[in-house]
Structure formats: C-alpha cells, structure tokens
Design an enzyme around this catalytic site. Structure first.
Site, PDB file in Angstrom:
ATOM      1  N   LYS A   1       3.622   1.833 -17.397  1.00 35.10           N
ATOM      2  CA  LYS A   1       2.986   3.051 -16.895  1.00 35.10           C
ATOM      3  C   LYS A   1       3.127   4.211 -17.874  1.00 35.10           C
ATOM      4  CE  LYS A   1       2.634   2.092 -12.015  1.00 35.10           C
ATOM      5  NZ  LYS A   1       2.938   2.423 -10.640  1.00 35.10           N
TER       6      LYS A   1
ATOM      7  N   LYS B   1      -1.636  -8.116 -14.053  1.00 37.76           N
ATOM      8  CA  LYS B   1      -1.575  -8.252 -12.590  1.00 37.76           C
ATOM      9  C   LYS B   1      -2.652  -7.405 -11.913  1.00 37.76           C
ATOM     10  CE  LYS B   1       1.411  -4.713 -10.729  1.00 37.76           C
ATOM     11  NZ  LYS B   1       1.910  -4.309  -9.463  1.00 37.76           N
TER      12      LYS B   1
ATOM     13  N   LYS C   1      -3.834  -1.684  -7.789  1.00 40.05           N
ATOM     14  CA  LYS C   1      -4.762  -0.767  -7.139  1.00 40.05           C
ATOM     15  C   LYS C   1      -5.168   0.397  -8.046  1.00 40.05           C
ATOM     16  CE  LYS C   1      -1.128   0.345  -3.888  1.00 40.05           C
ATOM     17  NZ  LYS C   1       0.073   0.736  -4.646  1.00 40.05           N
TER      18      LYS C   1
END
Ligand code: AQP
Length: 330
Positions: free
Chosen positions: A113, A195, A198
C-alpha cells in the site's frame, strides 16, 4: 469447558468483493453456532487510506447490512463498529510501545500500500497491524478467521501477545489464524497474480457482492485466461485456476469434479457456469440486503447493542493491561 472466542472484521473501505466474502464472511457464519464470536466493522482501519467522509458513513452501514444479509446473527454474535469501542485505540498505544519498527516495516500490506501512494504515506498505515493486534487481543481471542493475506498480521498479534505476557506476566491469550484452504486467496480476474481487492482501480478485476447478474456475467466472461483451452488446475493456468477455486467454493464441487465435468469443453461453457453459481449464491444475499439497508432503526439497534457487549469485554482486558503497565486506576 469454556467456549473458544473468535474475532474478525472487514474494513468499510469500499464495496465488498467476493474475495472478502469467500476469504472471510462466508466462514464466519458457521462459527457462530460453535464459538463466542465478535465481528467488527473496522472503520478505524479504513482511514489508513484516504476516505471521503460521507462514503465512509455509507459504506459502514452498507457493510453492517451485508454482514446481516450474509447470515451473521446479532442474537448469536457480537456485531459492532470498531470506532464505538475506544479501548481498541487505548490498547493500540500500549502495544505500540512494545512494537518494533523493523518488524512493522516488513509487513507485506504496508509495503504494497505504501508503494501505491508514496506521496501520502501516513503513520497509521504503518501501525495498522498494531491496531489489528489490539482488536484481536482485547477479546482474549482464540481464533481469527481471515484470508491468507492477513496471516502475517495475525502472526504479529501473536508476537505482541507473547512479548507483553513475558514482560508483564500472563495477560493475553495467544490467538491463532483460521484460514480455510479453499478460497483462502481469490485473485484478480484481470491479473491472477494479484489478489482480488476492493480498492483495485480496474473494476473488471473484482466481483462485488452487490453486482447485478449481467455485470457478473460480463466480468467473468472478460476474466483473463490462457490459450490452452483446458479446464485444468495447475500453476501455468493461473486465471483458470482462480475461476476453478471460485466455482468450487460456490458450487461445493471438488477441483477434481470440476476437471471431470469440463473435460473436453471450452472456456466459454465453463465461464458461463462460473457466473451462474456466483449469481445463485449472491441473489438471496442481495435481496436481504435491499430490505435491511432501508431499515436504519434496526441497523442502529444492532450496532448499539453490539457496542455495549463488546465494550464490556474490551474494558475488562484494558483495565488489566493498564494495571500491569503501571497506570494508576481511573
Ligand atoms: N482476495 C481475497 N481472497 C481471500 N480473502 C480475502 N480478503 C480480502 N481479500 C481477499 C479477506 O477479507 C477480509 C477483510 O479484508 P479487509 O477489508 O479488512 O482488508 P483487505 O484484506 O485489505 O481487503 P481488500 O479487499 O484488499 O481491501 P482494500 O482494497 O481496502 O485493502 C480479510 O479477512 C481478508 O483476509
């Protein structure tokens, strides 16, 4: 014998994907009958990446409605909003004081991230796993049902529990991750090496729990596959392997059964059936969600009662922790 304790949560950081459903929520339902379960909507975690306030509010209530629509039962489990129980933050501070920067900087989620938003690196993203450890340890949790991606964070929670217990005497139960083999890691439909997430910029990479049937059919049809043309489970056909995992979880068929069923058939037939099993499972959830989301009074009742139950247990642990570290009782 005392019942085992389960804790888990999902961030209201966007609309939920079938990855979140398969890796987490679907498994929570069956645990409700066997264990004492705490299921949280972890909004404090969500702000580790920038959120639009009105969307966060909407996503939080949406997520609660989805929990209930999927079958979480407030009579059986404690369902609550994380920010309503301040003990999570208070314990985080104490755990921060025994967390090592080196270990936190090795967390995969932080690395991934932080690469995505380098100009906006905030300290909360770095200490996210410490907050997650506090979430888990406050309830004296035995089992944490999560997807494979969260395993490393549960291991950190174990380390912190042991470190605290060694330094200040036995206080926390040392939790274990509970990861189902099937569907532990659902991959993006557009990039099967990544992966399903969302917050993916590419909407075709994920299927949302609330996607309508036509959208689901379109996304599955566009899913990246290969030129082999065989429905076979192996490391060279990552796209097909991912679709087989999804099909297996939703249909209850084993991988072997799926290989046999589609032997000699092309990807077209297989993809059509993958879409249909997803639609079939999601339809009743969507119907229930539509009912619940318009019943704000009921949702408020559920999260208020959940808060009361969660806070009672959390405060018991926090008081113990504060006493052990040497704080004077309030
Ligand atoms: N692709 C996945 N396969 C299996 N399980 C998954 N989970 C998430 N993605 C997959 C599981 O869902 C639970 C809730 O996740 P979260 O919302 O707390 O955060 P996350 O793991 O970071 O999920 P996302 O969808 O990738 O969210 P964003 O994009 O906001 O970061 C966890 O148990 C997780 O294992």
């Amino acid at each position: 014998m005392e019942q085992k304790i389960v804790f888990s949560g999902v961030q209201p950081s966007g609309e939920l994907t079938i990855g979140n459903y398969i890796g987490a929520i679907k498994n929570w339902i069956e645990l409700q009958d066997k264990y004492t379960c705490y299921y949280s909507i972890v909004d404090l975690h969500a702000i580790t990446v920038p959120q639009v306030p009105k969307d966060l509010r909407k996503n939080t209530l949406d997520l609660l409605a989805i929990y209930l629509a999927c079958g979480l039962d407030p009579e059986k489990s404690t369902i609550f909003i994380q920010s309503h129980v301040p003990a999570h933050l208070e314990l985080t501070w104490v755990l921060n004081s025994i967390s090592y920067m080196g270990q936190l900087s090795r967390m995969t989620q932080f690395k991934e991230k932080s690469q995505r938003s380098e100009e906006n690196l905030n300290a909360a993203l770095f200490t996210y796993p410490v907050l997650m450890a506090a979430d888990i340890l406050l309830y004296q949790t035995d089992l944490v049902p999560v997807g494979e991606d969260q395993k490393q964070h549960v291991e950190l929670a174990r380390d912190l529990a042991e470190r605290f217990n060694n330094r200040y005497s036995e206080t926390f139960k040392v939790p274990e991750p509970l990861i189902k083999k099937e569907g532990a890691r659902i991959m993006s439909l557009q990039n099967p090496e990544k992966k399903m997430s969302k917050s993916d910029d590419n909407q075709n990479g994920y299927i949302l729990i609330l996607d309508d049937p036509d959208t689901i059919r379109r996304k599955v049809k566009r899913a990246v596959t290969d030129s082999k043309g065989e429905v076979k489970y192996n490391d060279e056909q990552l796209g097909i392997r991912n679709l087989m995992n999804i099909y297996s979880v939703f249909s209850g068929n084993t991988i072997e059964e799926i290989e046999n069923k589609y032997d000699g058939l092309g990807y077209g037939d297989f993809k059509e059936d993958v879409a249909e099993v997803i639609i079939k499972e999601l339809y009743p959830i969507q119907e229930k969600y539509n009912e619940l989301i318009n019943n704000k009074d009921y949702l408020e009742k559920v999260y208020s009662e959940g808060r009361e139950k969660a806070e009672y247990v959390a405060m018991k642990t926090l008081r113990k922790v504060y006493r052990k570290v040497g704080f004077i009782q309030r």
